[in-house]
Design a protein around this motif. Structure first.
Motif, PDB file in Angstrom:
ATOM      1  N   ILE A 163       0.845  -1.207   0.000  1.00 47.64           N
ATOM      2  CA  ILE A 163       0.000   0.000   0.000  1.00 47.64           C
ATOM      3  C   ILE A 163       0.873   1.246   0.000  1.00 47.64           C
ATOM      4  CG2 ILE A 163      -1.648   1.354   1.370  1.00 47.64           C
ATOM      5  CD1 ILE A 163      -2.905  -1.401   2.203  1.00 47.64           C
ATOM      6  N   ALA A 164       1.913   1.259   0.836  1.00 52.39           N
ATOM      7  CA  ALA A 164       2.827   2.409   0.887  1.00 52.39           C
ATOM      8  C   ALA A 164       3.519   2.616  -0.461  1.00 52.39           C
ATOM      9  CB  ALA A 164       3.857   2.219   2.000  1.00 52.39           C
ATOM     10  N   LEU A 165       3.915   1.534  -1.090  1.00 56.63           N
ATOM     11  CA  LEU A 165       4.539   1.641  -2.411  1.00 56.63           C
ATOM     12  C   LEU A 165       3.569   2.240  -3.428  1.00 56.63           C
ATOM     13  CD1 LEU A 165       6.425  -1.772  -2.623  1.00 56.63           C
ATOM     14  CD2 LEU A 165       7.478   0.502  -2.584  1.00 56.63           C
ATOM     15  N   SER A 166       2.318   1.798  -3.393  1.00 52.93           N
ATOM     16  CA  SER A 166       1.318   2.322  -4.329  1.00 52.93           C
ATOM     17  C   SER A 166       1.067   3.808  -4.106  1.00 52.93           C
ATOM     18  CB  SER A 166       0.015   1.528  -4.213  1.00 52.93           C
ATOM     19  OG  SER A 166       0.206   0.219  -4.703  1.00 52.93           O
ATOM     20  N   VAL A 167       1.043   4.217  -2.854  1.00 51.05           N
ATOM     21  CA  VAL A 167       0.866   5.639  -2.538  1.00 51.05           C
ATOM     22  C   VAL A 167       2.077   6.434  -3.030  1.00 51.05           C
ATOM     23  CG1 VAL A 167       0.698   7.328  -0.646  1.00 51.05           C
ATOM     24  CG2 VAL A 167      -0.722   5.260  -0.614  1.00 51.05           C
ATOM     25  N   SER A 168       3.285   5.906  -2.806  1.00 50.51           N
ATOM     26  CA  SER A 168       4.482   6.623  -3.257  1.00 50.51           C
ATOM     27  C   SER A 168       4.516   6.715  -4.788  1.00 50.51           C
ATOM     28  CB  SER A 168       5.761   5.992  -2.709  1.00 50.51           C
ATOM     29  OG  SER A 168       5.983   4.730  -3.276  1.00 50.51           O
ATOM     30  N   PHE A 169       4.099   5.636  -5.462  1.00 52.79           N
ATOM     31  CA  PHE A 169       3.995   5.689  -6.920  1.00 52.79           C
ATOM     32  C   PHE A 169       3.086   6.844  -7.332  1.00 52.79           C
ATOM     33  CE2 PHE A 169       1.073   5.045 -10.384  1.00 52.79           C
ATOM     34  CZ  PHE A 169       1.937   5.032 -11.464  1.00 52.79           C
ATOM     35  N   LEU A 170       1.924   6.915  -6.713  1.00 51.87           N
ATOM     36  CA  LEU A 170       0.938   7.921  -7.085  1.00 51.87           C
ATOM     37  C   LEU A 170       1.479   9.339  -6.883  1.00 51.87           C
ATOM     38  CD1 LEU A 170      -1.927   8.054  -8.163  1.00 51.87           C
ATOM     39  CD2 LEU A 170      -2.749   8.049  -5.817  1.00 51.87           C
ATOM     40  N   VAL A 171       2.170   9.571  -5.786  1.00 50.55           N
ATOM     41  CA  VAL A 171       2.748  10.894  -5.511  1.00 50.55           C
ATOM     42  C   VAL A 171       3.783  11.250  -6.584  1.00 50.55           C
ATOM     43  CG1 VAL A 171       4.204  12.199  -3.893  1.00 50.55           C
ATOM     44  CG2 VAL A 171       2.277  10.847  -3.035  1.00 50.55           C
ATOM     45  N   MET A 172       4.662  10.299  -6.898  1.00 46.25           N
ATOM     46  CA  MET A 172       5.690  10.566  -7.920  1.00 46.25           C
ATOM     47  C   MET A 172       5.075  10.768  -9.308  1.00 46.25           C
ATOM     48  SD  MET A 172       8.929   8.154  -6.953  1.00 46.25           S
ATOM     49  CE  MET A 172       8.053   6.705  -6.408  1.00 46.25           C
ATOM     50  N   TYR A 173       4.068   9.970  -9.633  1.00 48.74           N
ATOM     51  CA  TYR A 173       3.400  10.061 -10.923  1.00 48.74           C
ATOM     52  C   TYR A 173       2.764  11.440 -11.094  1.00 48.74           C
ATOM     53  CZ  TYR A 173       0.135   8.933 -14.696  1.00 48.74           C
ATOM     54  OH  TYR A 173      -0.570   8.935 -15.870  1.00 48.74           O
ATOM     55  N   VAL A 174       2.070  11.904 -10.087  1.00 48.86           N
ATOM     56  CA  VAL A 174       1.430  13.215 -10.154  1.00 48.86           C
ATOM     57  C   VAL A 174       2.492  14.313 -10.209  1.00 48.86           C
ATOM     58  CG1 VAL A 174       0.000  14.863  -8.864  1.00 48.86           C
ATOM     59  CG2 VAL A 174      -0.749  12.482  -9.093  1.00 48.86           C
ATOM     60  N   ALA A 175       3.537  14.204  -9.389  1.00 47.97           N
ATOM     61  CA  ALA A 175       4.609  15.210  -9.398  1.00 47.97           C
ATOM     62  C   ALA A 175       5.252  15.306 -10.772  1.00 47.97           C
ATOM     63  CB  ALA A 175       5.652  14.867  -8.334  1.00 47.97           C
ATOM     64  N   TYR A 176       5.510  14.167 -11.401  1.00 42.88           N
ATOM     65  CA  TYR A 176       6.101  14.162 -12.734  1.00 42.88           C
ATOM     66  C   TYR A 176       5.190  14.892 -13.725  1.00 42.88           C
ATOM     67  CZ  TYR A 176       7.335  12.632 -17.407  1.00 42.88           C
ATOM     68  OH  TYR A 176       7.634  12.626 -18.746  1.00 42.88           O
ATOM     69  N   HIS A 177       3.916  14.542 -13.720  1.00 42.48           N
ATOM     70  CA  HIS A 177       3.004  15.126 -14.699  1.00 42.48           C
ATOM     71  C   HIS A 177       2.674  16.588 -14.412  1.00 42.48           C
ATOM     72  CE1 HIS A 177       2.332  11.866 -17.448  1.00 42.48           C
ATOM     73  NE2 HIS A 177       2.402  11.042 -16.414  1.00 42.48           N
ATOM     74  N   MET A 178       2.899  17.037 -13.191  1.00 41.86           N
ATOM     75  CA  MET A 178       2.689  18.456 -12.878  1.00 41.86           C
ATOM     76  C   MET A 178       3.877  19.312 -13.309  1.00 41.86           C
ATOM     77  SD  MET A 178       0.731  18.415  -9.200  1.00 41.86           S
ATOM     78  CE  MET A 178       0.578  20.209  -9.162  1.00 41.86           C
ATOM     79  N   THR A 179       5.022  18.659 -13.567  1.00 40.51           N
ATOM     80  CA  THR A 179       6.219  19.424 -13.924  1.00 40.51           C
ATOM     81  C   THR A 179       6.728  19.126 -15.325  1.00 40.51           C
ATOM     82  OG1 THR A 179       7.700  17.738 -13.002  1.00 40.51           O
ATOM     83  CG2 THR A 179       6.966  19.510 -11.512  1.00 40.51           C
ATOM     84  N   SER A 180       6.132  18.168 -15.996  1.00 45.52           N
ATOM     85  CA  SER A 180       6.638  17.741 -17.302  1.00 45.52           C
ATOM     86  C   SER A 180       5.489  17.567 -18.286  1.00 45.52           C
ATOM     87  CB  SER A 180       7.374  16.405 -17.169  1.00 45.52           C
ATOM     88  OG  SER A 180       8.343  16.460 -16.153  1.00 45.52           O
ATOM     89  N   ASP A 181       5.793  17.768 -19.551  1.00 44.61           N
ATOM     90  CA  ASP A 181       4.797  17.497 -20.584  1.00 44.61           C
ATOM     91  C   ASP A 181       4.657  15.991 -20.756  1.00 44.61           C
ATOM     92  OD1 ASP A 181       4.277  20.179 -21.142  1.00 44.61           O
ATOM     93  OD2 ASP A 181       5.980  20.301 -22.528  1.00 44.61           O
ATOM     94  N   SER A 182       3.458  15.551 -21.073  1.00 49.56           N
ATOM     95  CA  SER A 182       3.228  14.124 -21.300  1.00 49.56           C
ATOM     96  C   SER A 182       3.999  13.666 -22.529  1.00 49.56           C
ATOM     97  CB  SER A 182       1.739  13.841 -21.510  1.00 49.56           C
ATOM     98  OG  SER A 182       1.051  13.995 -20.303  1.00 49.56           O
ATOM     99  N   THR A 183       4.483  12.464 -22.483  1.00 50.44           N
ATOM    100  CA  THR A 183       5.220  11.874 -23.589  1.00 50.44           C
ATOM    101  C   THR A 183       4.241  11.139 -24.490  1.00 50.44           C
ATOM    102  OG1 THR A 183       7.145  11.605 -22.156  1.00 50.44           O
ATOM    103  CG2 THR A 183       7.092  10.275 -24.167  1.00 50.44           C
ATOM    104  N   LYS A 184       4.379  11.350 -25.764  1.00 52.06           N
ATOM    105  CA  LYS A 184       3.517  10.678 -26.743  1.00 52.06           C
ATOM    106  C   LYS A 184       4.174   9.364 -27.166  1.00 52.06           C
ATOM    107  CE  LYS A 184       0.712  14.257 -27.193  1.00 52.06           C
ATOM    108  NZ  LYS A 184       0.145  14.532 -25.902  1.00 52.06           N
ATOM    109  N   PHE A 185       3.351   8.318 -27.288  1.00 52.76           N
ATOM    110  CA  PHE A 185       3.856   7.035 -27.758  1.00 52.76           C
ATOM    111  C   PHE A 185       4.152   7.147 -29.251  1.00 52.76           C
ATOM    112  CE2 PHE A 185       3.233   2.679 -29.403  1.00 52.76           C
ATOM    113  CZ  PHE A 185       4.222   2.037 -28.660  1.00 52.76           C
TER     114      PHE A 185
END
Length: 180
Positions: free
Chosen positions: A86-108
């Motif tokens: 559960i802690a890992l999933s929460v940390s993933f979510l925090v990092m994922y949101v932080a990345y997308h708040m500071t970076s443009d989304s990457t296109k496949f």
């Protein structure tokens, strides 16, 4: 199973519903916020995707080890590993949101069949990452309220869904990483 345990479990229902709705809404809202475009002087956190993909991989491993532990009767290890997952999933979510708040989304950038495979994996990953929230919370609450039979029933559903989300998170990263 006692009515006391069911009553204990019911006390958590409002929290489960609130978190199951608010977490995806918050992620969706924050996903659309790009701090740089809003005028904030922030460095893109471009180092995060391989880290949060690794966190997803570790989550998958922890989930499997936790199931093995409980099948071998090691309840204490199982409990610790599930809290860690559960802690890992929460940390993933925090990092994922932080990345997308500071970076443009990457296109496949893939073409042909691989593009459809990627989008199938991505879409099922996203949808199930939303669906898994109430399942994890309900499963956890049934464990901490000692409703073990009810816990086992829902855990048989929660485990494969959560494992799929963790593994496909890594697969999505691996498929899009050449285009960062």
């Amino acid at each position: 199973m006692s009515n006391i345990n069911i009553e204990k479990e019911k006390k958590y229902n409002k929290w489960i519903v609130a978190l199951s709705i608010s977490i995806p809404l918050a992620v969706a809202a924050l996903f659309g916020v790009n701090l740089k475009r809003l005028g904030f002087d922030v460095e893109p956190l471009t180092f995060l995707p391989p880290i949060y993909a690794s966190v997803n991989a570790l989550t998958a491993v922890v989930l499997v080890v936790a199931v093995v532990a409980i099948k071998k009767g090691n309840r204490k290890l199982h409990e610790s590993l599930m809290k860690f997952a559960i802690a890992l999933s929460v940390s993933f979510l925090v990092m994922y949101v932080a990345y997308h708040m500071t970076s443009d989304s990457t296109k496949f950038g893939g073409e042909g069949v691989i593009k459809y495979v990627y989008f199938f994996i991505l879409i099922t990953h996203i949808l199930l990452s939303i669906v898994i929230i109430p399942f994890v919370l309900i499963t956890y609450v049934r464990a901490i309220t000692n409703n073990i039979e009810r816990h086992k029933k829902i855990a048989k559903i929660t485990f494969p869904l959560w494992l799929y989300v963790a593994i496909t998170g890594v697969v999505v990263y691996l498929m899009i990483s050449p285009y960062y």
